[in-house]
Design an enzyme around this catalytic site. Structure first.
Site, mmCIF file in Angstrom:
data_model
loop_
_atom_site.group_PDB
_atom_site.id
_atom_site.type_symbol
_atom_site.label_atom_id
_atom_site.label_comp_id
_atom_site.label_asym_id
_atom_site.label_seq_id
_atom_site.Cartn_x
_atom_site.Cartn_y
_atom_site.Cartn_z
ATOM 1 N N ASP A 19 -13.112 17.469 36.206
ATOM 2 C CA ASP A 19 -11.985 16.593 35.853
ATOM 3 C C ASP A 19 -12.358 15.168 36.257
ATOM 4 O O ASP A 19 -12.521 14.880 37.451
ATOM 5 C CB ASP A 19 -10.757 17.081 36.629
ATOM 6 C CG ASP A 19 -9.523 16.219 36.382
ATOM 7 O OD1 ASP A 19 -9.635 15.120 35.813
ATOM 8 O OD2 ASP A 19 -8.432 16.673 36.791
ATOM 9 N N ILE A 20 -12.463 14.280 35.285
ATOM 10 C CA ILE A 20 -12.959 12.921 35.569
ATOM 11 C C ILE A 20 -12.006 12.143 36.485
ATOM 12 O O ILE A 20 -12.429 11.239 37.193
ATOM 13 C CB ILE A 20 -13.235 12.152 34.251
ATOM 14 C CG1 ILE A 20 -14.203 10.983 34.497
ATOM 15 C CG2 ILE A 20 -11.940 11.675 33.596
ATOM 16 C CD1 ILE A 20 -14.772 10.367 33.225
ATOM 17 N N ASN A 33 -7.143 4.421 23.347
ATOM 18 C CA ASN A 33 -6.963 4.012 21.946
ATOM 19 C C ASN A 33 -6.728 2.503 21.945
ATOM 20 O O ASN A 33 -6.526 1.896 22.996
ATOM 21 C CB ASN A 33 -5.833 4.791 21.271
ATOM 22 C CG ASN A 33 -4.519 4.635 22.001
ATOM 23 O OD1 ASN A 33 -3.994 3.533 22.119
ATOM 24 N ND2 ASN A 33 -3.994 5.736 22.510
ATOM 25 N N ASP A 43 -6.988 10.188 28.458
ATOM 26 C CA ASP A 43 -6.234 8.940 28.637
ATOM 27 C C ASP A 43 -4.951 9.200 29.436
ATOM 28 O O ASP A 43 -4.671 8.540 30.458
ATOM 29 C CB ASP A 43 -5.914 8.387 27.231
ATOM 30 C CG ASP A 43 -5.447 6.942 27.224
ATOM 31 O OD1 ASP A 43 -5.396 6.317 28.291
ATOM 32 O OD2 ASP A 43 -5.121 6.443 26.121
ATOM 33 N N SER A 130 -14.342 10.588 22.065
ATOM 34 C CA SER A 130 -14.085 10.878 20.633
ATOM 35 C C SER A 130 -14.099 12.361 20.241
ATOM 36 O O SER A 130 -13.802 12.676 19.085
ATOM 37 C CB SER A 130 -15.051 10.130 19.697
ATOM 38 O OG SER A 130 -14.713 8.759 19.613
ATOM 39 N N THR A 131 -14.457 13.272 21.153
ATOM 40 C CA THR A 131 -14.606 14.673 20.721
ATOM 41 C C THR A 131 -13.344 15.509 20.906
ATOM 42 O O THR A 131 -13.356 16.712 20.654
ATOM 43 C CB THR A 131 -15.781 15.380 21.433
ATOM 44 O OG1 THR A 131 -15.494 15.475 22.847
ATOM 45 C CG2 THR A 131 -17.072 14.629 21.224
HETATM 46 P P1 ADP Z 1 -10.598 11.160 22.039
HETATM 47 O O1 ADP Z 1 -9.262 10.667 21.525
HETATM 48 O O2 ADP Z 1 -11.576 10.027 22.298
HETATM 49 O O3 ADP Z 1 -11.148 12.256 21.219
HETATM 50 P P2 ADP Z 1 -9.578 13.031 24.097
HETATM 51 O O4 ADP Z 1 -8.982 12.671 25.407
HETATM 52 O O5 ADP Z 1 -8.684 13.670 23.082
HETATM 53 O O6 ADP Z 1 -10.262 11.674 23.531
HETATM 54 O O7 ADP Z 1 -10.827 13.989 24.320
HETATM 55 C C1 ADP Z 1 -12.056 13.557 24.813
HETATM 56 C C2 ADP Z 1 -12.642 14.604 25.752
HETATM 57 O O8 ADP Z 1 -12.027 14.470 27.038
HETATM 58 C C3 ADP Z 1 -12.399 16.057 25.329
HETATM 59 O O9 ADP Z 1 -13.615 16.788 25.508
HETATM 60 C C4 ADP Z 1 -11.346 16.539 26.350
HETATM 61 O O10 ADP Z 1 -11.472 17.924 26.613
HETATM 62 C C5 ADP Z 1 -11.774 15.742 27.559
HETATM 63 N N1 ADP Z 1 -10.818 15.641 28.685
HETATM 64 C C6 ADP Z 1 -9.465 15.812 28.705
HETATM 65 N N2 ADP Z 1 -8.984 15.657 29.961
HETATM 66 C C7 ADP Z 1 -10.063 15.389 30.752
HETATM 67 C C8 ADP Z 1 -10.247 15.141 32.148
HETATM 68 N N3 ADP Z 1 -9.238 15.134 33.011
HETATM 69 N N4 ADP Z 1 -11.539 14.910 32.600
HETATM 70 C C9 ADP Z 1 -12.581 14.886 31.763
HETATM 71 N N5 ADP Z 1 -12.469 15.115 30.438
HETATM 72 C C10 ADP Z 1 -11.223 15.364 29.948
#
Ligand code: ADP
Length: 188
Positions: A19-20, A33, A43, A130-131
């Site tokens: 978890d980032i 965005n 986000d 973006s994924t």
């Molecule tokens: P985007 O709109 O750029 O596609 P998203 O947030 O929908 O961004 O997804 C980008 C990536 O971040 C996905 O692989 C998602 O699983 C991941 N993600 C969601 N929450 C976290 C988190 N707390 N830490 C790291 N990665 C996350």
């Protein structure tokens, strides 16, 4: 076994699953965005964990310079996060690959690193930009992301000593690990 760590020009590049919002690097990167007003996915998680100070600064940035174009990056406080800063960037929405998506994704990573270097930061964590909601296929995005970071680190000597990809789910982690192993094998 996939390679999950390499060194480029004395900078450590590693891939972990996690978890980032819990990372203690100098900055974490937000897949934001253009409105910079928060949203879903990573986000939303960053704004929830970091508290209102981050949104406050985002609002000031938008008041000053308008919406953030795709591929660009800005920096704010990390608020209540362990990370001192959040670097907000906007990845491209996937439209099939013919709309400059790869170039824009590369810019999102490289402009984030550029801002980190301009602020003399030593460590930066990235999510998989973006994924999620933006629909960029993970296999393609992983290669673009890693190539963007590796070429930036090869071409620029900066304050950055550590770059970490923090991948939330095991599939994304596995795809990035495989891509790093491939790139390391190519010895470009
Ligand atoms: P985007 O709109 O750029 O596609 P998203 O947030 O929908 O961004 O997804 C980008 C990536 O971040 C996905 O692989 C998602 O699983 C991941 N993600 C969601 N929450 C976290 C988190 N707390 N830490 C790291 N990665 C996350």
């Amino acid at each position: 076994m996939a390679e999950s760590q390499v060194e480029i020009n004395q900078t450590k590049l590693s891939i972990i699953q996690g978890d980032i919002t819990r990372q203690a690097t100098d900055a974490i990167v937000n897949a934001a965005n253009s409105s910079l007003m928060g949203g879903g996915g990573v986000d939303g998680a960053i704004h929830r964990a970091g508290g209102p100070a981050i949104l406050e600064e985002c609002k000031q940035i938008v008041a000053r310079q308008g919406r953030l174009p795709t591929g660009q990056a800005v920096i704010t406080t990390g608020g209540n996060l362990k990370a001192k800063h959040v670097i907000h960037t906007v990845g491209p929405i996937w439209h099939g690959g013919g709309k400059g998506e790869a170039e824009l994704l590369k810019s999102a990573y490289q402009n984030s690193l550029k801002i980190a270097a301009e602020n003399h930061l030593a460590s930066v964590s990235f999510p998989s930009i973006s994924t999620g909601a933006y629909g960029y296929p993970v296999e393609k995005a992983a290669r673009v992301a890693l190539e963007a970071v590796i070429s930036f680190l090869r071409e620029n000597v900066t304050s950055i000593k550590e770059v970490v990809f923090v991948l939330f789910d095991s599939r994304t982690f596995e795809v990035y690990s495989a891509a790093l192993q491939e790139l390391a094998g190519e010895k470009k």
